[in-house]
Every structure is written in C-alpha cells, then in structure tokens.
Design an enzyme around this catalytic site. Structure first.
Site, PDB file in Angstrom:
ATOM      1  CD  GLU A  46      50.607  20.991  42.420  1.00 42.74           C
ATOM      2  OE1 GLU A  46      50.849  19.837  42.005  1.00 42.74           O
ATOM      3  OE2 GLU A  46      49.463  21.385  42.684  1.00 42.74           O
ATOM      4  CG  ASP A  49      54.900  13.967  42.741  1.00 43.94           C
ATOM      5  OD1 ASP A  49      55.665  14.941  42.512  1.00 43.94           O
ATOM      6  OD2 ASP A  49      54.259  13.384  41.844  1.00 43.94           O
ATOM      7  CB  SER A  80      43.128   8.667  20.275  1.00 45.52           C
ATOM      8  OG  SER A  80      42.533   9.784  20.931  1.00 45.52           O
ATOM      9  N   GLY A 137      47.029  20.124  32.791  1.00 47.58           N
ATOM     10  CA  GLY A 137      47.445  19.828  34.153  1.00 47.58           C
ATOM     11  C   GLY A 137      46.415  19.022  34.916  1.00 47.58           C
ATOM     12  CB  SER A 139      46.638  13.915  35.313  1.00 48.29           C
ATOM     13  OG  SER A 139      47.820  13.168  35.276  1.00 48.29           O
ATOM     14  CB  SER A 140      44.675  14.111  29.473  1.00 49.79           C
ATOM     15  OG  SER A 140      45.871  14.549  28.852  1.00 49.79           O
ATOM     16  CG  ASP A 185      49.884  13.516  37.699  1.00 50.40           C
ATOM     17  OD1 ASP A 185      49.682  14.148  38.757  1.00 50.40           O
ATOM     18  OD2 ASP A 185      50.341  14.024  36.670  1.00 50.40           O
ATOM     19  CE1 TYR A 237      56.955  18.098  37.541  1.00 47.84           C
ATOM     20  CE2 TYR A 237      58.715  16.654  36.775  1.00 47.84           C
ATOM     21  CZ  TYR A 237      57.600  16.874  37.553  1.00 47.84           C
ATOM     22  OH  TYR A 237      57.134  15.853  38.360  1.00 47.84           O
TER      23      TYR A 237
END
Ligand code: ADP
Ligand code: MG
Length: 396
Positions: A46, A49, A80, A137, A139-140, A185, A237
């Site tokens: 985690e 990357d 959508s 989290g 990753s949609s 992701d 982040y």
C-alpha cells in the site's frame, strides 16, 4: 517485462444485460457490444506504487459494464445507471482537461487520453452500469476508465495492449480528472486473471501472476467496507506523495523503491525529520512484505500470510498514518475474533479492510465486526467475500 506462469485465456462471465437493456431504452437500438471491468482489492503493497515499488492486487467479481456503439457525428453521449438524471454529451474533438469536474470526467477523460495518445476515437453512445461500490477503495474509478477504454478501442478496431490501456486510463485520472493516483488500480483492472493475484513491480514494469484462490485451501478473504470516507483523504494522499518524494530526494535516490531493507537503518539515520523517517520506513518495509507475501502465495502457504498482512496494517497505522478509527476497529476486531491477519486496503482514511480467515470462521468474524461497529456507533459495515476474477474484457 516478464510474464511467469501466464494462465489460460480469461473465461467470459455470464452477461449482465442491464447495461445493454438500458442502452436499448436510452438509444432505441441494441449496443454493438458490452465491455466489463472489475473492481480490485490490494492484498498487500500500500502506497508503494507511486514510490516505484511492489503491489499485489487481485480483481473481484464486482464489475462495471459499459454498453456501447459508435456514432457518426463525433459526439460522445454517456449515461450512468448510477446517475440516472444526467445525460452528458461532448464533442470528442473539443475535450480538454478541466472541462468537467463530475463523474463524467472519468469517462470523457478516458476518451480524451485515448485521443491524446494518438488513437483515432470518434463519437460513441455509452451506457454505464457500475457494480463496484463507489468511493470504497475498490477502484470503481479505474473500472469505469478501463471499461470505457476497452469499449472505445475495440469499437474503433484499434489494437492496444492491456498495459497501454492501463497507462492511458491512469493518465485520464491524473490529468483530466485531476487525481494523482499511481498505476496499481488501472493495471490491476486491466490485466488481472481469475484465481491469481498480480505481482506488479512498478519501477521495473515486471508483472507476474501468483496463484490466489483462498477458497481452494479452506480460507476466505473478507472484504469489510467500513463505509467511512474521511473528507481530507485527497489532500492527505497528496501530502504522503510529497513526503515520499522529499525523503527520496534527501536520500539521493529516484524513489524510495531504491532503498532496500538492508539499507533502511542507514537511510533513517540520514533523515533528520521524524515524519520523513516514518514515511520511509513504511514504504521500505512494505515493499519487503510484498515480496514475502508473493513467496507465500507461490508456495501456497496462505496459512502463513496473516502475520504479514497484519504487519502491513500496523505500519500504515503508525508510520504512514493513513488509517482511521473505523479501519483500525475492523482490523482489531477481526484479529481478536480469529482472523489469521487483517489490514486496511486502498488509500486509507476510510474504505475497506481485508481479513484472512479460515472459511468456517467467516460468519463469526463478520458478526463480531458488525457488532463492534454497532457498539462504536459507526455505520453498519458491508462485508463481502469476493471471488478472484478476470480483468477488463468484452462480455457481449
Ligand atoms: P473508488 O475508485 O475507490 O471507488 P474514487 O473516488 O476514485 O473511488 O472514484 C469514485 C468516482 O468514480 C465516483 O465518485 C464517480 O465520479 C465515478 N464513478 C465510478 N463508478 C461510477 C458509475 N457507475 N457511474 C458514475 N460514476 C462512477
Ligand atoms: Mg479510485
């Protein structure tokens, strides 16, 4: 890149026709095809990357479907089912980063990034049906980008590797949506295979499939969606990324990936800032934990994986400081009720935790976590046991 033990061609899952049916309702004809991309869970690795390090994600059987056809007029029209009041249209030739700030940026940004990569993508009708929980989290966002990217390229008869598709999707999220995510992701969503976790060495671009099918050896991997999302997560982040870059610069290396565990003590001694020391210690030890986890997967020793998962959580909690009360409670409760190991997964500050449990202990661990959340006054968590699924593919 190297590809070890590449499994056979992905199986096509049963077609979820809701995107195609909705397409017929909206556009009045059947779509040319339906493309489907999974959510992903990161088993371990985690915040590594964007430090050029190692990750070990797998795709799950929660998917986002995109039904699509070409249009001759250069217009992209996107609907959508999760945003039923919005029909978004845009001229493909006029797409520019910053145009849109809402959900449609993930779609239009992908079309923009494909065109910016020199691919001749024209107008399209797109109907999205997302089955990946949004903002948890899992990753949609990458599922949406990668499903759109594969739909757009295949509709236009453009051959592109899944690796390139992942990088273009990341570019859409970085430069059009404006989220500075790493590559994990999109790579996971693009190239994962059922029954396997993906070992991905970001700096060296090495990808290997490691066997991962907990149910085959009497285990279950619980995914505990805490349904918490702390508002400052985006800023935190970005701050973690900056700290890692600052630490690498002071240590004179391109990224923290270039510090091995053997060099860690010396590296920490060189850093005069306690925060940078903690961030560095997390990244360096986390990379080592991914290698340990990979060996255990290869040796099919899931029974020994728990301690490594739990050590990852402690490091994310104490050194990287990206957990939150809900994630810590999920992990602590799972461990106290018999899980072999548990950790937060994804960026942190909310979202999901995972717990590796003996299959027959799954109900007890789940109910204990639910009870602990109720006792703490937290929203009820959503607990699932996903299957380890294939990456993006055409399903109809
Ligand atoms: P995650 O990727 O962890 O689910 P993100 O914040 O990165 O969370 O991405 C979630 C965003 O992606 C949503 O807020 C929305 O803008 C967009 N999105 C994802 N799936 C869909 C969908 N099915 N329909 C519309 N927008 C979606
Ligand atoms: Mg996302």
């Amino acid at each position: 890149m190297t590809m070890a033990s590449v499994p056979s061609v992905p199986s096509v899952p049963s077609v979820n026709s809701s995107a195609a049916a909705a397409f017929r309702r909206h556009i009045d004809v059947a779509p040319t095809g339906v493309w489907s991309a999974p959510g992903r869970v990161n088993l371990i690795g985690e915040h590594t990357d964007y430090n050029g390090g190692y990750v070990l994600p797998f795709a799950i059987d929660r998917r986002t479907d995109v039904a699509a056809s070409r249009r001759a007029d250069g217009i992209v029209r996107v609907v959508s089912l999760q945003k039923p009041d919005d029909v978004v249209t845009a001229d493909v030739a006029g797409l520019r980063p910053g145009d849109r700030r809402d959900w449609s940026a993930y779609v239009l940004g992908t079309v923009w990034a494909l065109r910016d990569a020199g691919l001749d993508i024209g107008g399209m009708d797109l109907v999205v049906d997302g089955g990946v929980p949004v903002g948890s989290g899992l990753s949609s966002s990458a599922a949406l980008e990668c499903a759109v990217a594969l739909a757009a390229t295949e509709l236009h008869d453009i051959e592109i590797s899944r690796e390139a598709l992942a990088r273009i999707s990341q570019r859409a999220e970085n430069d059009y949506v404006g989220v500075p995510c790493g590559l994990m992701d999109q790579m996971a969503v693009s190239v994962c295979r059922a029954g396997h976790a993906l070992f991905f060495d970001v700096r060296d671009d090495v990808r290997e499939y490691e066997p991962f099918a907990p149910e085959e050896s009497g285990f279950a991997l619980l995914v505990i969606d805490t349904r918490a999302q702390h508002a400052h997560s985006g800023g935190e982040y970005a701050a973690r990324r900056r700290s890692c870059e600052a630490a690498a610069a002071r240590l004179g290396v391109p990224s923290l990936r270039d510090i091995s565990v053997d060099q860690l003590i010396d590296a920490l001694a060189e850093l005069d800032d306690e925060e940078l020391r903690k961030r560095t210690r997390h990244v360096v030890t986390e990379n080592a934990r991914v290698l340990t986890a990979r060996e255990l997967l290869r040796a099919r020793k899931l029974s020994e994986l728990g301690a490594t998962l739990t050590a990852s959580h402690m490091s994310l909690r104490d050194d990287f400081e990206v957990t939150c009360p809900e994630l810590d409670l999920a992990v602590d409760t799972a461990l106290n009720s018999g899980a072999l190991g548990a950790r937060m997964t994804g960026g942190g500050f909310g979202g999901c935790a995972i717990a590796l449990v003996a299959a027959d202990a799954a109900p007890v661990v789940s109910s204990q976590v639910e009870q602990a959340f109720a006792n703490s006054g937290f929203r009820p968590p959503k607990i699932m046991v996903p299957n380890v699924a294939d990456g993006v593919l055409r399903i109809a």
